[in-house]
Design an enzyme around this catalytic site. Sequence first.
Site, PDB file in Angstrom:
ATOM      1  N   ARG A 110       0.876  -1.179   0.000  1.00 33.84           N
ATOM      2  CA  ARG A 110       0.000   0.000   0.000  1.00 33.84           C
ATOM      3  C   ARG A 110       0.914   1.229   0.000  1.00 33.84           C
ATOM      4  NH1 ARG A 110      -2.029   0.436   6.344  1.00 33.84           N
ATOM      5  NH2 ARG A 110       0.048   0.263   7.225  1.00 33.84           N
ATOM      6  N   ASN A 148      -3.906   8.010   3.396  1.00 34.54           N
ATOM      7  CA  ASN A 148      -3.507   7.500   4.710  1.00 34.54           C
ATOM      8  C   ASN A 148      -1.989   7.600   4.803  1.00 34.54           C
ATOM      9  OD1 ASN A 148      -4.266   5.863   7.221  1.00 34.54           O
ATOM     10  ND2 ASN A 148      -2.571   4.683   6.369  1.00 34.54           N
ATOM     11  N   GLU A 149      -1.507   8.263   5.828  1.00 32.78           N
ATOM     12  CA  GLU A 149      -0.061   8.336   6.059  1.00 32.78           C
ATOM     13  C   GLU A 149       0.728   8.500   4.759  1.00 32.78           C
ATOM     14  OE1 GLU A 149       1.075   4.994   8.527  1.00 32.78           O
ATOM     15  OE2 GLU A 149       0.445   6.080  10.319  1.00 32.78           O
ATOM     16  N   GLU A 305      -4.705   7.811  15.295  1.00 35.32           N
ATOM     17  CA  GLU A 305      -4.464   6.390  15.595  1.00 35.32           C
ATOM     18  C   GLU A 305      -3.512   6.235  16.764  1.00 35.32           C
ATOM     19  OE1 GLU A 305      -2.844   4.073  12.374  1.00 35.32           O
ATOM     20  OE2 GLU A 305      -4.115   5.029  10.886  1.00 35.32           O
ATOM     21  N   TRP A 313       4.174  -4.403  14.149  1.00 34.58           N
ATOM     22  CA  TRP A 313       5.275  -4.140  13.220  1.00 34.58           C
ATOM     23  C   TRP A 313       6.575  -3.694  13.894  1.00 34.58           C
ATOM     24  CZ3 TRP A 313       6.283   0.971  13.934  1.00 34.58           C
ATOM     25  CH2 TRP A 313       5.226   1.781  14.358  1.00 34.58           C
ATOM     26  N   LYS A 354      -2.855  -8.957  11.663  1.00 33.64           N
ATOM     27  CA  LYS A 354      -3.794  -9.703  12.525  1.00 33.64           C
ATOM     28  C   LYS A 354      -3.356  -9.723  13.983  1.00 33.64           C
ATOM     29  CE  LYS A 354      -2.114 -14.315  11.175  1.00 33.64           C
ATOM     30  NZ  LYS A 354      -1.084 -13.765  10.249  1.00 33.64           N
ATOM     31  N   PHE A 355      -2.072  -9.451  14.234  1.00 35.86           N
ATOM     32  CA  PHE A 355      -1.640  -9.384  15.624  1.00 35.86           C
ATOM     33  C   PHE A 355      -1.650  -7.952  16.174  1.00 35.86           C
ATOM     34  CE2 PHE A 355       0.499 -13.666  15.188  1.00 35.86           C
ATOM     35  CZ  PHE A 355      -0.343 -14.274  16.105  1.00 35.86           C
TER      36      PHE A 355
HETATM   37  C1  GLA Z   1      -0.499   2.936  10.473  1.00 39.37           C
HETATM   38  C2  GLA Z   1      -1.617   2.850   9.460  1.00 39.37           C
HETATM   39  C3  GLA Z   1      -2.706   1.897   9.841  1.00 39.37           C
HETATM   40  C4  GLA Z   1      -2.161   0.665  10.494  1.00 39.37           C
HETATM   41  C5  GLA Z   1      -1.300   1.059  11.674  1.00 39.37           C
HETATM   42  C6  GLA Z   1      -0.774  -0.116  12.434  1.00 39.37           C
HETATM   43  O1  GLA Z   1      -0.630   3.955  11.348  1.00 39.37           O
HETATM   44  O2  GLA Z   1      -2.167   4.089   9.168  1.00 39.37           O
HETATM   45  O3  GLA Z   1      -3.435   1.587   8.692  1.00 39.37           O
HETATM   46  O4  GLA Z   1      -1.405  -0.049   9.569  1.00 39.37           O
HETATM   47  O5  GLA Z   1      -0.206   1.789  11.188  1.00 39.37           O
HETATM   48  O6  GLA Z   1       0.031   0.286  13.500  1.00 39.37           O
END
Ligand code: GLA
Length: 669
Positions: A110, A148-149, A305, A313, A354-355
């Site tokens: 992505r 997104n980001e 978030e 991650w 998923k984690f």
């Molecule tokens: C980022 C993304 C989210 C998700 C989180 C997981 O902030 O914007 O979609 O992947 O990381 O920590």
Amino acid sequence: MKSKFKRILYGGDYNPNQWPKEIWAEDMRIFKNARINSATINVFSWAKIQPSEEVYDFTVLDEMVDRLSEENYDIVLATSTAAIPAWMVKRYPEVARTDYDGRHHKFGQRHNACPNSPVYQKYAAALAAKLAERYGSNEHVSCWHINNEYGGECFCENCEKAFRVWLRKKYKTIDALNKAWNLEFWGHTIYDWDEIVLPNALSEGIGENKTAFAGLSIDYKRFNSDSMLNNYMMERDAIRRTDKETPITTNLMGTYKGLDYFKWAKEMDIVSWDNYPGLETPWSYTAMCHDLMRGLKDEPFMLMEQTPSQQNWQKYNSLKRPGQMRAQSYQTVAHGADTIQFFQLRRSVGGCEKFHGAVIGHVGTDNTRVFREVQQLGMELESLGDSTLGSVNEAEVGLVFDWDNYWALEYTSGPSEDLTYVEHIHQYYKFFYDRNIAVNMIPFDADFSRYKVVVAPVLYMVKSGMREALEEFVENGGVLITTYMSGIVDQSDNVHLGGYPGPLRTLAGVWVEEIDALSPQQSNEVIFQDGTKENCGFLCDIMHLEGAECMAKYESDFYASSPAVTKNGFGKGITYYVGTKLEDEGLAKVLEMVMVDAKVKPVIGDVTELEITCRKSDEYSFYFVMNFKDQDYKVPSCLVGYLDVLTGETVKNDETLSKYDVKIIRVDN
Ligand code: GLA
Ligand code: ZN
């Protein structure tokens, strides 16, 4: 200040397409118990809502929006453009990025679109427009979340062509460009715009972080930041054609290097960001990120978030300890947030996340520690109502953060390979944080006159106008602190000739003749006027006084006894120049002198180990008192007798806070 919202948005990313509809109803029931009132939806659904070039299908999204609207949610509606559909890459391979090594990518991952692909731009803007037409008038849609980001880079042919256009606009003539990048060096003079190539592994790059021509690479960073900002603005404008009001944002990432967020913030209605501290991240660092995000617009922001429990991650995804998420959330509100949102509301069924922690785990019930903590916080935020919304953080100290400097300093080849911008900024921030002295993170062109102290560490690049602005600030009585690696280059990374620190030389009253670089194993010491000694290292400026007073001098080496820290009166004000990297204790000695000179006051008079941050509304000052330490500490006596809005009780003498305890103490203005 008026908030963009009527209540604290409490919720987060919600991706219910992954489970059967029966569960949606159960989700609603459980979320209600946690007082969740907001959901961020449609973040990664492009392939679903546009299954082919000609077809759009909003059936599932309609259902989701309807259900959330019925439940009176504040919907944060994303535009889905951060992950391109597979069909698009198959049909138009140019929409995928080319990486630093020159490899053109296939479909996958992505944050993968080339920002200068006309195809991507066309379809992203079209999708945003369609979403706005369909949902823009829904009163429950409280905020647009574009993409997104935003991040990463692209080195494809489209980007190369767009870079040339960008440069032509900026420099007008090839001569000006040759001069700006000093291309005569190594015989790189060019004669035509199409001789310009992107700086990657195939051209001027020396590994991803170094380059033969910093001027060129910094311009590429500016260009890449602008390219993505254009993507943002295209979607924003598409939304605005039909929805004139709903605030529009995109989620930023704190000190993320790739994008000039001060420039971005000017185009955003409200700043939002994603806070993912790691196991070792100091609380002072997180506080600094919040202050930076607030500083971008000098307004309250959204926490878009954070994880309720753990990430997936990081190297080691430790759980947030009991109480930690709550304390982290209050720290966020304390530093200016008007929303608390999680990634995510229910844990993913599959894929690499998923984690990742969520409000509802894979067990699917509310009978979990994490849920109970989310619920407790939800009930508390509900009881706060709108009282903290839009309230402001005031500061007497401004700390300069500048993306051009970030890029330039880290591209620099020599004098040390350990030049990491944010680390130096954080060392200065931490001094103030540890003493509960409020700081505003400010851009290089801020109105300095609002501050008693301006801190500008490693101000390597001094752009035009900055010398005059800083001189005016100090002349009028301000106190400026700057350091090693300051005043060296102009906006194109060419040296200000005539001796370091260039344009800051008169202001600092010193001339830096040489810069010694020490390896991590080496160190020196400085001796203060009172005879005390403190460690220093990394870089040692060897300097001459030109009117400044020596506050500390080097202890050893061939430059022993020469000045290491200086103070210079200039007009009604003072400039401190810190010529070497002091350890925290040594730096504290210098900054304490600064605090005395500038008469800067902490948020409260009492000395404490607790973090105390203040947000002011028209009526009240809210003191957020938080314990991030392992020991218990007493509430400072000056806050005893006032209302703790979280418990509804008056704070008593000798009340203590254990690790992760929080009080919000309300005092009339
Ligand atoms: C980022 C993304 C989210 C998700 C989180 C997981 O902030 O914007 O979609 O992947 O990381 O920590
Ligand atoms: Zn590209």
